[in-house]
Design a protein around this motif. Structure first.
Motif, short mmCIF file in Angstrom:
data_model
loop_
_atom_site.label_atom_id
_atom_site.label_comp_id
_atom_site.label_asym_id
_atom_site.label_seq_id
_atom_site.Cartn_x
_atom_site.Cartn_y
_atom_site.Cartn_z
N TYR A 1 144.77 -23.35 65.86
CA TYR A 1 145.17 -22.74 64.58
C TYR A 1 145.55 -21.29 64.84
O TYR A 1 144.75 -20.51 65.37
CB TYR A 1 144.02 -22.85 63.57
N CYS B 1 146.41 -22.55 59.31
CA CYS B 1 145.03 -22.28 59.66
C CYS B 1 144.21 -23.54 59.41
O CYS B 1 144.74 -24.54 58.90
CB CYS B 1 144.48 -21.08 58.89
N TYR B 2 142.95 -23.52 59.79
CA TYR B 2 142.11 -24.72 59.63
C TYR B 2 142.05 -25.16 58.18
O TYR B 2 142.11 -26.35 57.87
CB TYR B 2 140.70 -24.41 60.16
#
Ligand SMILES: [Zn+2]
Length: 250
Positions: A161, A169-170
């Motif tokens: 990420y 992103c996560y």
């Protein structure tokens, strides 16, 4: 590099994609591994073997007998000792030149930013969603790439990420944690030991590629390995325009 280092890392240096400059980048790198358990064990072993200059380890747990089925960094003799200490001893046996920084603390909102600052990359091998979201948000704020992996029973997944360089992103990919009880942890559901070896080694591989610039990291892709049937597949992932974590930042 000293003659000893050149010999120790010869099989990496001879790789066209790493070479002397890539090995030097590994020697200069500072990586932080959250969790010295099933995923952190193989990741840390291979990163120490690769000569990563500094390895930070965050874990507030002690080694227990039921860990040893998959947490290959720890030994029977280490049962009862803090995992960071057991990890430091094991890594020193592999490569005494690596600087290991122990963080035997529980991550929370108040310490996470200070902890990850100064590291080039973070590896998250924890087994709970609260820590994953916490670490992800801190990595987004600090613009540090995050290698995150997870596993349950026979299946593992991994991605890198890096919203600072266009990836999600996560939290873009996993907007919310599953309801309590729907995602049992390893203690409840079980996990095949060697799967941890595969996924943790993949984490080390992604970190090595990110640091050296070799090949292509799993940015914008999630790799899923089903060890029960030997099946590997990859899914494309993209930033979520409504992500509350990375969209305000980028
Ligand atoms: Zn996001």
């Amino acid at each position: 590099m000293t003659p000893e280092e050149i010999e120790r890392y010869a099989r990496h240096i001879v790789l066209r994609e790493i070479g002397g400059p890539g090995q030097q980048r590994l020697l200069n790198a500072k990586l932080l591994c959250i969790g010295a358990g099933g995923l952190g064990s193989p990741a840390l072993l291979y990163l120490a073997a690769a000569g990563v200059g500094t390895l930070g380890i965050v874990d507030d747990d002690t080694v227990s007998l039921s860990n040893l089925q998959r947490q290959v960094l720890h030994s029977t003799k280490a049962v009862g000792t803090p995992k960071t200490e057991s990890a430091q001893r094991a890594l020193a046996r592999v490569n005494p030149h690596v600087r290991v920084v122990k963080h035997p603390i529980r991550l929370d909102e108040t310490n996470v930013d200070a902890l990850i600052s100064g590291y080039d990359l973070v590896l998250d091998g924890t087994d709970n969603f609260a820590t994953r979201y916490l670490v992800n948000a801190a990595c987004v704020r600090a613009k540090i790439p995050l290698v995150s992996a997870a596993m349950s029973q026979w299946e593992g997944q991994i991605s890198l990420y890096d919203p600072a360089h266009g990836g999600p992103c996560y939290q873009c990919v996993f907007p919310e944690a599953p309801a309590a009880g729907l995602a049992p942890n390893c203690a409840q559901a079980g996990v095949m030991g060697a799967l941890a070896g595969v996924m943790g080694s993949m984490m080390a591989g992604e970190a090595i590629k990110q640091i050296t610039g070799a090949g292509q990291v799993l940015r914008g892709e999630i790799l899923i390995y089903d060890s029960l049937y030997g099946d590997i597949r990859k899914l494309k992932t993209k930033p979520s325009p409504t992500c509350p974590i990375c969209r305000p930042a980028f």
